[in-house]
Design a protein around this motif. Sequence first.
Motif, mmCIF file in Angstrom:
data_model
loop_
_atom_site.group_PDB
_atom_site.id
_atom_site.type_symbol
_atom_site.label_atom_id
_atom_site.label_comp_id
_atom_site.label_asym_id
_atom_site.label_seq_id
_atom_site.Cartn_x
_atom_site.Cartn_y
_atom_site.Cartn_z
ATOM 1 N N GLN A 1 42.299 31.392 31.857
ATOM 2 C CA GLN A 1 42.792 32.742 32.132
ATOM 3 C C GLN A 1 44.277 32.903 31.806
ATOM 4 O OE1 GLN A 1 40.216 34.759 32.736
ATOM 5 N NE2 GLN A 1 39.172 32.781 32.572
ATOM 6 N N ILE A 2 44.943 31.795 31.514
ATOM 7 C CA ILE A 2 46.350 31.885 31.169
ATOM 8 C C ILE A 2 46.532 32.574 29.818
ATOM 9 C CG2 ILE A 2 46.622 29.712 29.886
ATOM 10 C CD1 ILE A 2 48.979 31.077 32.609
ATOM 11 N N TYR A 3 45.442 32.766 29.072
ATOM 12 C CA TYR A 3 45.564 33.437 27.771
ATOM 13 C C TYR A 3 46.029 34.885 27.930
ATOM 14 C CZ TYR A 3 41.503 36.587 27.709
ATOM 15 O OH TYR A 3 40.635 37.614 27.945
ATOM 16 N N ILE A 4 45.785 35.509 29.083
ATOM 17 C CA ILE A 4 46.209 36.899 29.280
ATOM 18 C C ILE A 4 47.736 36.991 29.392
ATOM 19 C CG2 ILE A 4 46.058 38.894 30.821
ATOM 20 C CD1 ILE A 4 43.155 38.148 31.344
ATOM 21 N N PRO A 5 48.396 36.193 30.261
ATOM 22 C CA PRO A 5 49.868 36.191 30.217
ATOM 23 C C PRO A 5 50.423 35.766 28.853
ATOM 24 C CG PRO A 5 49.086 35.162 32.228
ATOM 25 C CD PRO A 5 47.886 35.380 31.370
ATOM 26 N N MET A 6 49.754 34.814 28.198
ATOM 27 C CA MET A 6 50.195 34.416 26.861
ATOM 28 C C MET A 6 50.120 35.592 25.895
ATOM 29 S SD MET A 6 48.556 30.615 26.262
ATOM 30 C CE MET A 6 49.240 29.148 27.021
ATOM 31 N N GLY B 1 54.405 38.882 37.232
ATOM 32 C CA GLY B 1 53.010 38.456 37.109
ATOM 33 C C GLY B 1 52.847 37.278 36.165
ATOM 34 N N ILE B 2 53.599 37.293 35.058
ATOM 35 C CA ILE B 2 53.543 36.182 34.103
ATOM 36 C C ILE B 2 54.066 34.902 34.749
ATOM 37 C CG2 ILE B 2 54.507 35.316 31.930
ATOM 38 C CD1 ILE B 2 54.518 38.212 30.931
ATOM 39 N N LEU B 3 55.179 34.998 35.459
ATOM 40 C CA LEU B 3 55.748 33.820 36.114
ATOM 41 C C LEU B 3 54.819 33.269 37.186
ATOM 42 C CD1 LEU B 3 59.486 34.930 36.441
ATOM 43 C CD2 LEU B 3 58.498 33.306 34.803
ATOM 44 N N VAL B 4 54.162 34.163 37.920
ATOM 45 C CA VAL B 4 53.206 33.723 38.942
ATOM 46 C C VAL B 4 52.062 32.953 38.289
ATOM 47 C CG1 VAL B 4 51.475 34.527 40.596
ATOM 48 C CG2 VAL B 4 53.773 35.503 40.631
ATOM 49 N N SER B 5 51.545 33.472 37.158
ATOM 50 C CA SER B 5 50.437 32.793 36.471
ATOM 51 C C SER B 5 50.846 31.414 35.976
ATOM 52 C CB SER B 5 49.947 33.653 35.298
ATOM 53 O OG SER B 5 49.342 34.848 35.747
ATOM 54 N N VAL C 1 47.112 31.857 39.301
ATOM 55 C CA VAL C 1 46.847 32.309 37.929
ATOM 56 C C VAL C 1 46.103 33.634 37.945
ATOM 57 C CG1 VAL C 1 45.601 31.806 35.800
ATOM 58 C CG2 VAL C 1 46.888 29.990 36.933
ATOM 59 N N LEU C 2 45.047 33.717 38.752
ATOM 60 C CA LEU C 2 44.251 34.944 38.814
ATOM 61 C C LEU C 2 45.052 36.101 39.412
ATOM 62 C CD1 LEU C 2 40.762 33.583 39.946
ATOM 63 C CD2 LEU C 2 41.607 34.015 37.637
ATOM 64 N N ALA C 3 45.893 35.810 40.405
ATOM 65 C CA ALA C 3 46.721 36.861 40.995
ATOM 66 C C ALA C 3 47.696 37.423 39.964
ATOM 67 C CB ALA C 3 47.478 36.317 42.206
ATOM 68 N N GLY C 4 48.310 36.537 39.178
ATOM 69 C CA GLY C 4 49.220 36.998 38.135
ATOM 70 C C GLY C 4 48.506 37.805 37.070
ATOM 71 N N VAL C 5 47.312 37.351 36.684
ATOM 72 C CA VAL C 5 46.524 38.073 35.676
ATOM 73 C C VAL C 5 46.128 39.445 36.201
ATOM 74 C CG1 VAL C 5 44.315 38.096 34.461
ATOM 75 C CG2 VAL C 5 45.683 36.008 34.505
ATOM 76 N N LEU C 6 45.694 39.500 37.454
ATOM 77 C CA LEU C 6 45.306 40.787 38.051
ATOM 78 C C LEU C 6 46.494 41.739 38.087
ATOM 79 C CD1 LEU C 6 43.238 42.569 39.476
ATOM 80 C CD2 LEU C 6 43.907 41.496 41.640
ATOM 81 N N TRP C 7 47.654 41.232 38.449
ATOM 82 C CA TRP C 7 48.840 42.076 38.521
ATOM 83 C C TRP C 7 49.221 42.600 37.136
ATOM 84 C CZ3 TRP C 7 51.188 45.042 41.641
ATOM 85 C CH2 TRP C 7 52.521 45.428 41.444
ATOM 86 N N ILE C 8 49.144 41.750 36.112
ATOM 87 C CA ILE C 8 49.454 42.183 34.744
ATOM 88 C C ILE C 8 48.472 43.266 34.301
ATOM 89 C CG2 ILE C 8 49.493 41.435 32.327
ATOM 90 C CD1 ILE C 8 50.397 38.670 33.400
ATOM 91 N N THR C 9 47.184 43.059 34.613
ATOM 92 C CA THR C 9 46.157 44.024 34.217
ATOM 93 C C THR C 9 46.362 45.363 34.909
ATOM 94 O OG1 THR C 9 44.587 42.200 33.929
ATOM 95 C CG2 THR C 9 43.682 44.415 34.058
ATOM 96 N N LEU C 10 46.647 45.335 36.204
ATOM 97 C CA LEU C 10 46.851 46.581 36.944
ATOM 98 C C LEU C 10 48.120 47.291 36.491
ATOM 99 C CD1 LEU C 10 45.803 45.501 40.554
ATOM 100 C CD2 LEU C 10 44.486 46.808 38.870
ATOM 101 N N ARG C 11 49.160 46.525 36.163
ATOM 102 C CA ARG C 11 50.380 47.147 35.656
ATOM 103 C C ARG C 11 50.124 47.827 34.325
ATOM 104 N NH1 ARG C 11 54.186 49.094 37.996
ATOM 105 N NH2 ARG C 11 55.505 48.809 36.172
ATOM 106 N N ALA C 12 49.336 47.198 33.441
ATOM 107 C CA ALA C 12 49.001 47.815 32.156
ATOM 108 C C ALA C 12 48.208 49.096 32.372
ATOM 109 C CB ALA C 12 48.208 46.835 31.290
ATOM 110 N N ARG C 13 47.308 49.066 33.336
ATOM 111 C CA ARG C 13 46.517 50.263 33.634
ATOM 112 C C ARG C 13 47.410 51.380 34.158
ATOM 113 N NH1 ARG C 13 41.390 50.484 37.869
ATOM 114 N NH2 ARG C 13 41.178 52.746 37.906
ATOM 115 N N TRP C 14 48.375 51.034 35.017
ATOM 116 C CA TRP C 14 49.252 52.045 35.581
ATOM 117 C C TRP C 14 50.143 52.661 34.505
ATOM 118 C CZ3 TRP C 14 54.547 52.697 36.032
ATOM 119 C CH2 TRP C 14 54.965 53.685 36.913
#
Length: 299
Positions: A95-100, A120-124, A272-285
């Motif tokens: 799942q680290i591919y999303i922050p990457m 979010g990236i740093l958390v992941s 990792v999942l928390a960071g990915v979720l945060w990145i995804t929700l930020r993109a949606r917002w």
Amino acid sequence: MPASHFLLLLFICLVWAGNFIAAAWAVQTMEPITFTVVRFSLVLLLLLPLLRFPARRQWLLLVSCCWTMGAIHFGLIFFALGRSADVSSIALLMQIYIPMSTLLAVLVLGERIGWRTTTGILVSFSGVLIMGLDPLVLAQIDVLLLVLASALSLATGTILMRRLQGISVLNFQAWNALLSVVPLALLALWFEDPIQGIPASFSAPDVWLAVAYSAIGASIIGHGGFYWLIQRHEVNRITPYLLLVPILAVLLGVLFWGDRPGPRLLSGGALVLAGVLWITLRARWRRRPRIPKPAPPSP
């Protein structure tokens, strides 16, 4: 989202999670690169009627996408599954591919991100560091490096695919299989022994069930169904649910593969999942259209 569409999305997540188990099972008998070749060959055979030539200017981009998202990504991840003692760590690390992808979008495409997405990236990545301290992961550093390289390849392909136009998902799957089979077959002939390995695997029919599951279930049905959904719903409404894939993969690994993830693996994976979720929700917002506030009434 209608209930039937939501159930289809959950089914796709379950199928993709099960693909970790199917691939791990297959590479116990069939060598990893050979398994990848057989898998892509079956996908190509089934999707060959859907193969359509792209525009000439798209060729180099198409080849780059297929090699990064196909041959390199799958070759490395299946090789990692063949060398790993568990499935859970690989499912979480991937799942680290999303922050990457987000970082590459900044470096390559010039996209801008704020401090919240950076957090979010740093958390992941901190989650990856914690997972790396787990005794199971420390005992197989080569698997960790293979998965991270596979994730980087997938992230690169994701960025390249943003510029790919006029190619449907099943047509891309067909080209992905065709363009990946040739280099992988050469690698299999160089490093493995597919000429003897493939006939020998006929004595284990469950391996071919795993190949069929990976090719038909994960690639054709999974990606085809996902593309069908994103044609009908906003992408950012669907992508948060994809975090169910590693969670389901860990559960399947515990139930069917004998995984016993330790506290560092689970806590690091949760980060990792928390960071990915945060990145995804930020993109949606960020992509949500902002409704202008009504002007105050004039006195």
